[in-house]
Design a protein around this motif. Structure first.
Motif, PDB file in Angstrom:
ATOM      1  N   ALA A 126      29.069 -53.787  35.806  1.00  0.00           N
ATOM      2  CA  ALA A 126      30.011 -52.572  36.389  1.00  0.00           C
ATOM      3  C   ALA A 126      28.579 -51.618  35.984  1.00  0.00           C
ATOM      4  CB  ALA A 126      30.494 -52.015  34.948  1.00  0.00           C
ATOM      5  N   ALA A 127      28.478 -51.262  36.793  1.00  0.00           N
ATOM      6  CA  ALA A 127      27.646 -49.841  37.244  1.00  0.00           C
ATOM      7  C   ALA A 127      26.966 -48.718  35.984  1.00  0.00           C
ATOM      8  CB  ALA A 127      27.753 -48.535  38.145  1.00  0.00           C
ATOM      9  N   ILE A 128      25.940 -49.072  34.627  1.00  0.00           N
ATOM     10  CA  ILE A 128      25.456 -48.658  33.889  1.00  0.00           C
ATOM     11  C   ILE A 128      24.011 -48.258  33.897  1.00  0.00           C
ATOM     12  CG2 ILE A 128      25.143 -49.057  31.645  1.00  0.00           C
ATOM     13  CD1 ILE A 128      27.271 -50.958  31.313  1.00  0.00           C
ATOM     14  N   TYR A 129      24.593 -46.488  33.796  1.00  0.00           N
ATOM     15  CA  TYR A 129      22.738 -45.838  33.948  1.00  0.00           C
ATOM     16  C   TYR A 129      22.199 -45.488  32.818  1.00  0.00           C
ATOM     17  CZ  TYR A 129      25.218 -41.484  35.498  1.00  0.00           C
ATOM     18  OH  TYR A 129      25.726 -40.708  35.084  1.00  0.00           O
ATOM     19  N   THR A 130      21.285 -44.856  32.148  1.00  0.00           N
ATOM     20  CA  THR A 130      20.926 -43.874  31.462  1.00  0.00           C
ATOM     21  C   THR A 130      19.904 -42.808  31.886  1.00  0.00           C
ATOM     22  OG1 THR A 130      18.708 -45.266  30.350  1.00  0.00           O
ATOM     23  CG2 THR A 130      20.984 -46.065  29.490  1.00  0.00           C
ATOM     24  N   THR A 131      19.981 -41.983  30.779  1.00  0.00           N
ATOM     25  CA  THR A 131      18.919 -41.135  31.501  1.00  0.00           C
ATOM     26  C   THR A 131      18.415 -40.526  29.398  1.00  0.00           C
ATOM     27  OG1 THR A 131      20.559 -39.304  30.082  1.00  0.00           O
ATOM     28  CG2 THR A 131      21.187 -40.210  32.447  1.00  0.00           C
ATOM     29  N   VAL A 156      20.468 -35.571  19.872  1.00  0.00           N
ATOM     30  CA  VAL A 156      20.924 -36.016  20.823  1.00  0.00           C
ATOM     31  C   VAL A 156      19.426 -36.732  22.028  1.00  0.00           C
ATOM     32  CG1 VAL A 156      21.794 -36.420  23.785  1.00  0.00           C
ATOM     33  CG2 VAL A 156      23.251 -35.140  21.166  1.00  0.00           C
ATOM     34  N   ILE A 157      19.475 -38.421  21.963  1.00  0.00           N
ATOM     35  CA  ILE A 157      18.049 -38.440  23.081  1.00  0.00           C
ATOM     36  C   ILE A 157      18.137 -38.713  24.466  1.00  0.00           C
ATOM     37  CG2 ILE A 157      17.027 -38.814  20.729  1.00  0.00           C
ATOM     38  CD1 ILE A 157      17.769 -42.000  21.129  1.00  0.00           C
ATOM     39  N   GLY A 158      19.543 -38.253  24.312  1.00  0.00           N
ATOM     40  CA  GLY A 158      20.044 -39.079  25.673  1.00  0.00           C
ATOM     41  C   GLY A 158      21.303 -39.893  26.096  1.00  0.00           C
ATOM     42  N   GLY A 159      21.620 -40.191  27.240  1.00  0.00           N
ATOM     43  CA  GLY A 159      22.834 -40.672  27.192  1.00  0.00           C
ATOM     44  C   GLY A 159      23.153 -42.485  28.189  1.00  0.00           C
ATOM     45  N   ILE A 160      23.857 -42.831  27.671  1.00  0.00           N
ATOM     46  CA  ILE A 160      24.545 -44.016  28.529  1.00  0.00           C
ATOM     47  C   ILE A 160      25.881 -43.483  29.332  1.00  0.00           C
ATOM     48  CG2 ILE A 160      25.586 -45.209  26.705  1.00  0.00           C
ATOM     49  CD1 ILE A 160      24.358 -47.747  27.604  1.00  0.00           C
ATOM     50  N   ASN A 161      25.927 -44.426  30.312  1.00  0.00           N
ATOM     51  CA  ASN A 161      27.011 -43.880  31.198  1.00  0.00           C
ATOM     52  C   ASN A 161      27.619 -45.246  32.036  1.00  0.00           C
ATOM     53  OD1 ASN A 161      29.657 -42.499  32.185  1.00  0.00           O
ATOM     54  ND2 ASN A 161      28.559 -42.261  34.044  1.00  0.00           N
ATOM     55  N   MET A 162      28.814 -45.844  32.072  1.00  0.00           N
ATOM     56  CA  MET A 162      29.230 -46.389  33.014  1.00  0.00           C
ATOM     57  C   MET A 162      30.616 -46.067  33.952  1.00  0.00           C
ATOM     58  SD  MET A 162      31.750 -49.898  31.390  1.00  0.00           S
ATOM     59  CE  MET A 162      32.772 -49.231  30.865  1.00  0.00           C
ATOM     60  N   LEU A 163      29.841 -46.278  34.930  1.00  0.00           N
ATOM     61  CA  LEU A 163      30.859 -45.797  35.926  1.00  0.00           C
ATOM     62  C   LEU A 163      31.862 -47.007  36.907  1.00  0.00           C
ATOM     63  CD1 LEU A 163      28.565 -44.379  38.617  1.00  0.00           C
ATOM     64  CD2 LEU A 163      29.941 -43.335  35.838  1.00  0.00           C
ATOM     65  N   VAL A 164      33.914 -47.294  36.415  1.00  0.00           N
ATOM     66  CA  VAL A 164      34.460 -48.516  36.129  1.00  0.00           C
ATOM     67  C   VAL A 164      34.981 -48.020  37.943  1.00  0.00           C
ATOM     68  CG1 VAL A 164      36.074 -49.208  35.882  1.00  0.00           C
ATOM     69  CG2 VAL A 164      34.806 -48.532  34.480  1.00  0.00           C
ATOM     70  N   GLU A 188      18.746 -37.234  38.199  1.00  0.00           N
ATOM     71  CA  GLU A 188      19.464 -36.188  37.520  1.00  0.00           C
ATOM     72  C   GLU A 188      21.040 -36.484  37.539  1.00  0.00           C
ATOM     73  OE1 GLU A 188      16.232 -32.398  36.403  1.00  0.00           O
ATOM     74  OE2 GLU A 188      18.747 -31.941  37.966  1.00  0.00           O
ATOM     75  N   TRP A 189      21.452 -36.378  36.424  1.00  0.00           N
ATOM     76  CA  TRP A 189      22.854 -36.522  36.236  1.00  0.00           C
ATOM     77  C   TRP A 189      24.088 -37.975  36.607  1.00  0.00           C
ATOM     78  CZ3 TRP A 189      22.752 -33.263  32.448  1.00  0.00           C
ATOM     79  CH2 TRP A 189      21.490 -31.947  32.603  1.00  0.00           C
TER      80      TRP A 189
END
Length: 279
Positions: free
Chosen positions: A53-58, A148-156, A85-86
């Motif tokens: 699955a598409a995963i990225y961090t910021t 908060v130092i960042g974020g992680i996101n999964m795109l399904v 960004e984002w």
């Protein structure tokens, strides 16, 4: 046993040796800790890369710091770390086709509000023009102090689900069309039989049967036109059934029957020619 007294020079040399040894121990411990951190980061990246699955961090400002190959495949492009960004996608849209600015996407909302964001659906447009519907799962990452130092996101990717829903809707529409045609044909046959029958009793029975088929056809149409079959308005569903007893009561007794529905509760009202009575 003979005891020896060290002179000032020997003491200085001993102190230097002990200090050097202590520094060496600290450096070794520091290097071991750094190696453990690097191993942990590598294991985490290997784990994220293996997820299909598409995963990225910021970082906390929304700049991309990591992405896996699945993110590249979904976005149709290679994101630029530290610049993009984002989100890793090229363009974003809401499900209705309205453009979705990157700084208003769920990941941006999650970082600004400092909490996971759920329940959204969006569409990613690749540089080649292909649009992919997906569901995001952005979650903030925090340090030991809770900042908060960042974020992680999964795109399904939900393209297959959307295609299945479209195919299901096509099949249901075809079924609805065939059922409606059969019911209308049956109603026509009953109506013709009622008009050509010489028996008054037979005509009444056939006429009532024709009306019942018409009521069932109307109810079936309401159900098929409703997007969620488990949640539909009661009034248009029961309306066709209310017309049949209304006609019968009016023909036999001169009554007028009206059906009203509110909050999934139904109320039958029977109005006499000169007054109104509820029951």
């Amino acid at each position: 046993m003979e005891q020896r007294v060290l002179g000032p020079g020997a003491l200085r040399r001993a102190f230097v040796l002990m200090t050097t040894a202590a520094k060496g121990i600290r450096i070794t411990d520091q290097k071991m800790s750094e190696a453990k951190v690097r191993d942990s980061q590598r294991h985490l990246q290997d784990l994220l890369a293996a997820i299909p699955a598409a995963i990225y961090t910021t970082d906390r400002d929304g700049k991309i710091t990591y992405f896996n190959e699945a993110a590249v495949a979904l976005a149709g492009r290679t994101p630029v770390i530290g610049s993009d960004e984002w989100c890793v996608t090229w363009k974003l849209f809401w499900p209705d086709g309205t453009p979705l600015p990157h700084d208003e996407c769920p990941m941006a909302i999650s970082l600004r509000e400092g909490k996971p964001v759920r329940g959204y659906e969006a569409i990613a447009e690749r540089p080649d023009g292909i649009r992919i519907p997906f569901i995001p799962y952005p979650t903030p990452m925090r340090d030991a102090d809770g900042n908060v130092i960042g974020g992680i996101n999964m795109l399904v990717d939900v393209s297959e689900r959307k295609q299945a829903e479209t195919q299901q809707r096509i099949l249901l529409d075809e079924l609805n069309h065939r059922v409606k045609n059969n019911m209308m044909m049956l109603k026509s046959l009953l109506s013709v039989a009622a008009r050509t029958s010489r028996s008054l009793e037979a005509r009444d029975v056939l006429d009532e049967a024709s009306k019942r088929v018409a009521a069932m056809a109307a109810a079936q149409r309401v159900l098929c036109d409703t997007a969620d079959a488990s949640n539909f308005s009661v009034q248009p569903f029961l309306g066709p059934f209310a017309r049949l007893p209304s006609k019968c009561f009016h023909r036999m007794y001169g009554w007028f029957v009206k059906l009203t529905a509110s909050n999934c509760r139904t109320t039958w009202r029977c109005r006499w020619p000169s007054s109104s009575t509820s029951f």
